[in-house]
Design a protein around this motif. Structure first.
Motif, PDB file in Angstrom:
ATOM      1  N   ASP A 133      44.322  -7.451  54.839  1.00  0.00           N
ATOM      2  CA  ASP A 133      43.580  -8.713  54.781  1.00  0.00           C
ATOM      3  C   ASP A 133      43.351  -9.294  56.170  1.00  0.00           C
ATOM      4  OD1 ASP A 133      43.464  -8.539  52.076  1.00  0.00           O
ATOM      5  OD2 ASP A 133      44.838 -10.193  51.656  1.00  0.00           O
ATOM      6  N   VAL A 134      44.389  -9.325  56.975  1.00  0.00           N
ATOM      7  CA  VAL A 134      44.263  -9.903  58.312  1.00  0.00           C
ATOM      8  C   VAL A 134      43.310  -9.074  59.176  1.00  0.00           C
ATOM      9  CG1 VAL A 134      45.508 -10.477  60.440  1.00  0.00           C
ATOM     10  CG2 VAL A 134      46.509 -11.027  58.223  1.00  0.00           C
ATOM     11  N   SER A 135      43.375  -7.753  59.034  1.00  0.00           N
ATOM     12  CA  SER A 135      42.465  -6.892  59.792  1.00  0.00           C
ATOM     13  C   SER A 135      41.016  -7.156  59.385  1.00  0.00           C
ATOM     14  CB  SER A 135      42.813  -5.422  59.567  1.00  0.00           C
ATOM     15  OG  SER A 135      44.115  -5.133  60.025  1.00  0.00           O
ATOM     16  N   LEU A 136      40.769  -7.251  58.072  1.00  0.00           N
ATOM     17  CA  LEU A 136      39.412  -7.497  57.587  1.00  0.00           C
ATOM     18  C   LEU A 136      38.920  -8.872  58.029  1.00  0.00           C
ATOM     19  CD1 LEU A 136      37.029  -6.505  55.928  1.00  0.00           C
ATOM     20  CD2 LEU A 136      38.141  -7.413  53.882  1.00  0.00           C
ATOM     21  N   TYR A 137      39.792  -9.853  57.987  1.00  0.00           N
ATOM     22  CA  TYR A 137      39.391 -11.210  58.405  1.00  0.00           C
ATOM     23  C   TYR A 137      39.091 -11.239  59.895  1.00  0.00           C
ATOM     24  CZ  TYR A 137      39.212 -16.280  58.560  1.00  0.00           C
ATOM     25  OH  TYR A 137      38.790 -17.575  58.722  1.00  0.00           O
TER      26      TYR A 137
ATOM     27  N   GLN B  98      61.551  11.869  48.955  1.00  0.00           N
ATOM     28  CA  GLN B  98      60.450  11.255  48.220  1.00  0.00           C
ATOM     29  C   GLN B  98      60.167   9.853  48.745  1.00  0.00           C
ATOM     30  OE1 GLN B  98      60.790  11.452  43.929  1.00  0.00           O
ATOM     31  NE2 GLN B  98      61.893  13.385  44.019  1.00  0.00           N
ATOM     32  N   ARG B  99      61.237   9.096  48.986  1.00  0.00           N
ATOM     33  CA  ARG B  99      61.051   7.725  49.444  1.00  0.00           C
ATOM     34  C   ARG B  99      60.485   7.688  50.858  1.00  0.00           C
ATOM     35  NH1 ARG B  99      66.851   5.300  47.199  1.00  0.00           N
ATOM     36  NH2 ARG B  99      66.265   5.326  44.983  1.00  0.00           N
ATOM     37  N   VAL B 100      60.959   8.570  51.724  1.00  0.00           N
ATOM     38  CA  VAL B 100      60.461   8.605  53.093  1.00  0.00           C
ATOM     39  C   VAL B 100      58.956   8.870  53.109  1.00  0.00           C
ATOM     40  CG1 VAL B 100      60.522   9.923  55.242  1.00  0.00           C
ATOM     41  CG2 VAL B 100      62.649   9.233  54.158  1.00  0.00           C
ATOM     42  N   ILE B 101      58.505   9.719  52.186  1.00  0.00           N
ATOM     43  CA  ILE B 101      57.079  10.029  52.103  1.00  0.00           C
ATOM     44  C   ILE B 101      56.315   8.924  51.380  1.00  0.00           C
ATOM     45  CG2 ILE B 101      55.378  11.649  51.166  1.00  0.00           C
ATOM     46  CD1 ILE B 101      57.498  13.837  51.471  1.00  0.00           C
ATOM     47  N   ALA B 102      56.903   8.400  50.309  1.00  0.00           N
ATOM     48  CA  ALA B 102      56.183   7.490  49.430  1.00  0.00           C
ATOM     49  C   ALA B 102      55.913   6.130  50.068  1.00  0.00           C
ATOM     50  CB  ALA B 102      56.957   7.296  48.131  1.00  0.00           C
ATOM     51  N   TYR B 103      56.897   5.537  50.734  1.00  0.00           N
ATOM     52  CA  TYR B 103      56.721   4.178  51.251  1.00  0.00           C
ATOM     53  C   TYR B 103      55.639   4.079  52.318  1.00  0.00           C
ATOM     54  CZ  TYR B 103      60.984   3.053  48.669  1.00  0.00           C
ATOM     55  OH  TYR B 103      61.918   2.868  47.677  1.00  0.00           O
ATOM     56  N   PRO B 104      55.640   4.953  53.349  1.00  0.00           N
ATOM     57  CA  PRO B 104      54.537   4.887  54.320  1.00  0.00           C
ATOM     58  C   PRO B 104      53.177   5.163  53.688  1.00  0.00           C
ATOM     59  CG  PRO B 104      56.372   6.147  55.215  1.00  0.00           C
ATOM     60  CD  PRO B 104      56.656   5.934  53.757  1.00  0.00           C
ATOM     61  N   THR B 105      53.148   6.107  52.736  1.00  0.00           N
ATOM     62  CA  THR B 105      51.885   6.406  52.060  1.00  0.00           C
ATOM     63  C   THR B 105      51.385   5.204  51.278  1.00  0.00           C
ATOM     64  OG1 THR B 105      52.526   8.732  51.849  1.00  0.00           O
ATOM     65  CG2 THR B 105      50.752   7.955  50.429  1.00  0.00           C
ATOM     66  N   LEU B 106      52.287   4.523  50.590  1.00  0.00           N
ATOM     67  CA  LEU B 106      51.920   3.331  49.833  1.00  0.00           C
ATOM     68  C   LEU B 106      51.385   2.239  50.755  1.00  0.00           C
ATOM     69  CD1 LEU B 106      51.934   1.917  47.035  1.00  0.00           C
ATOM     70  CD2 LEU B 106      54.238   1.092  47.580  1.00  0.00           C
ATOM     71  N   PHE B 107      52.031   2.058  51.889  1.00  0.00           N
ATOM     72  CA  PHE B 107      51.576   1.050  52.859  1.00  0.00           C
ATOM     73  C   PHE B 107      50.165   1.368  53.343  1.00  0.00           C
ATOM     74  CE2 PHE B 107      50.880  -0.295  57.211  1.00  0.00           C
ATOM     75  CZ  PHE B 107      51.203  -1.642  57.158  1.00  0.00           C
ATOM     76  N   VAL B 108      49.934   2.613  53.733  1.00  0.00           N
ATOM     77  CA  VAL B 108      48.624   3.010  54.261  1.00  0.00           C
ATOM     78  C   VAL B 108      47.535   2.838  53.207  1.00  0.00           C
ATOM     79  CG1 VAL B 108      47.262   4.952  55.110  1.00  0.00           C
ATOM     80  CG2 VAL B 108      49.570   4.572  55.995  1.00  0.00           C
ATOM     81  N   LEU B 109      47.800   3.258  51.977  1.00  0.00           N
ATOM     82  CA  LEU B 109      46.797   3.172  50.922  1.00  0.00           C
ATOM     83  C   LEU B 109      46.461   1.718  50.589  1.00  0.00           C
ATOM     84  CD1 LEU B 109      47.931   6.001  48.474  1.00  0.00           C
ATOM     85  CD2 LEU B 109      45.920   5.983  49.954  1.00  0.00           C
ATOM     86  N   ILE B 110      47.476   0.864  50.543  1.00  0.00           N
ATOM     87  CA  ILE B 110      47.223  -0.540  50.218  1.00  0.00           C
ATOM     88  C   ILE B 110      46.507  -1.239  51.364  1.00  0.00           C
ATOM     89  CG2 ILE B 110      48.335  -2.767  49.782  1.00  0.00           C
ATOM     90  CD1 ILE B 110      50.393  -1.293  48.123  1.00  0.00           C
ATOM     91  N   ALA B 111      46.921  -0.967  52.600  1.00  0.00           N
ATOM     92  CA  ALA B 111      46.243  -1.561  53.752  1.00  0.00           C
ATOM     93  C   ALA B 111      44.781  -1.114  53.801  1.00  0.00           C
ATOM     94  CB  ALA B 111      46.963  -1.178  55.045  1.00  0.00           C
TER      95      ALA B 111
ATOM     96  N   SER C 139      53.477  -5.863  49.936  1.00  0.00           N
ATOM     97  CA  SER C 139      53.118  -7.146  50.553  1.00  0.00           C
ATOM     98  C   SER C 139      52.638  -6.941  51.985  1.00  0.00           C
ATOM     99  CB  SER C 139      54.311  -8.096  50.530  1.00  0.00           C
ATOM    100  OG  SER C 139      54.769  -8.327  49.216  1.00  0.00           O
ATOM    101  N   ALA C 140      53.382  -6.124  52.733  1.00  0.00           N
ATOM    102  CA  ALA C 140      53.024  -5.875  54.129  1.00  0.00           C
ATOM    103  C   ALA C 140      51.687  -5.155  54.240  1.00  0.00           C
ATOM    104  CB  ALA C 140      54.121  -5.063  54.817  1.00  0.00           C
ATOM    105  N   GLY C 141      51.441  -4.172  53.372  1.00  0.00           N
ATOM    106  CA  GLY C 141      50.180  -3.450  53.406  1.00  0.00           C
ATOM    107  C   GLY C 141      48.992  -4.351  53.082  1.00  0.00           C
ATOM    108  N   ALA C 142      49.141  -5.178  52.049  1.00  0.00           N
ATOM    109  CA  ALA C 142      48.071  -6.105  51.686  1.00  0.00           C
ATOM    110  C   ALA C 142      47.820  -7.112  52.794  1.00  0.00           C
ATOM    111  CB  ALA C 142      48.428  -6.823  50.387  1.00  0.00           C
ATOM    112  N   PHE C 143      48.892  -7.606  53.384  1.00  0.00           N
ATOM    113  CA  PHE C 143      48.771  -8.582  54.463  1.00  0.00           C
ATOM    114  C   PHE C 143      48.064  -7.970  55.674  1.00  0.00           C
ATOM    115  CE2 PHE C 143      50.495 -10.762  58.232  1.00  0.00           C
ATOM    116  CZ  PHE C 143      50.131 -12.062  57.940  1.00  0.00           C
ATOM    117  N   ALA C 144      48.471  -6.764  56.046  1.00  0.00           N
ATOM    118  CA  ALA C 144      47.860  -6.092  57.201  1.00  0.00           C
ATOM    119  C   ALA C 144      46.379  -5.830  56.958  1.00  0.00           C
ATOM    120  CB  ALA C 144      48.595  -4.787  57.488  1.00  0.00           C
TER     121      ALA C 144
END
Length: 215
Positions: free
Chosen positions: A80-84, A21-34, A73-78
């Motif tokens: 934001d920086v991409s959009l900027y 579950q964690r292996v699937i959830a963490y990358p998915t969370l990163f992608v969705l937030i980014a 944090s990493a997803g939001a940062f990625a």
């Protein structure tokens, strides 16, 4: 009745090993937030809070909560920086870009002017506040772009902003998890609160515009 409706989903989730579950959830969370930070249509705050609710109800929540904080944090940062960076590219080009135009469309003139004044007074520290205030991120980002702030400077101010944002919404999730015995109840409360927070500024602007027209 509701518990019975969610019983099959809970049983299916429990059948999957926790590590899987964690292996699937963490990358998915990163992608969705980014993606949600890059294209503001995904309720990213609700995602973080929901993940925190689920983690809170695990036997040892400290480790998953730490990973959720880091991934969010990493997803939001990625994002934001991409959009900027895309906005800077459009600002420096003669024809502009669709990304810069989208930022302009999502930043009402009054909020943009308020963001510009805040940027002049407080510098990059205003980025932290913009991440915590509903509908505050885009006007401040656009103000930074129009002020031709260097990407390096934006990154330096945006990092603590993303950390503060992830911590805030994670605390909302932990509070929801502690108030409700079932994970889905806490998730529903966290999602509802996050959506309500995002809708309040929109409703307030429309009501204010109606008052101005009537005056």
């Amino acid at each position: 009745m509701i518990d019975e409706a969610f019983a099959p989903l809970s049983a299916a989730a429990e059948a999957v090993p926790l590590d899987t579950q964690r292996v699937i959830a963490y990358p998915t969370l990163f992608v969705l937030i980014a993606f949600g930070s890059l294209v503001p249509v995904v309720p990213t705050g609700a995602l973080v809070s929901s993940a925190a609710v689920v983690a809170f109800h695990q036997g040892t929540p400290v480790v998953p909560l730490f990973f959720i904080f880091a991934v969010a944090s990493a997803g939001a940062f990625a994002g934001d920086v991409s959009l900027y960076s895309l906005g800077r590219r459009g600002l420096d080009s003669d024809g502009g870009s669709k990304w810069l135009e989208r930022l302009r469309q999502k930043a009402p003139p009054d909020r943009l002017e308020k963001a510009r004044r805040g940027l002049e007074r407080h510098g990059v520290a205003v980025l932290v506040v913009s991440r915590l205030v509903p509908a505050g991120r885009i006007p401040v980002m656009l103000a930074c772009l129009l002020a031709r702030m260097r990407t390096r400077t934006f990154v330096r101010g945006n990092l603590p902003a993303c950390l503060a944002w992830a911590a805030t919404y994670q605390l909302v999730g932990v509070a929801g998890g502690s108030l409700f015995p079932q994970p889905w109840e806490g998730v529903a409360a966290a999602v509802g609160l996050a959506l309500l927070a995002s809708l309040v500024p929109v409703v307030w602007r429309r009501l204010r515009n109606l008052r101005v027209r009537d005056a």
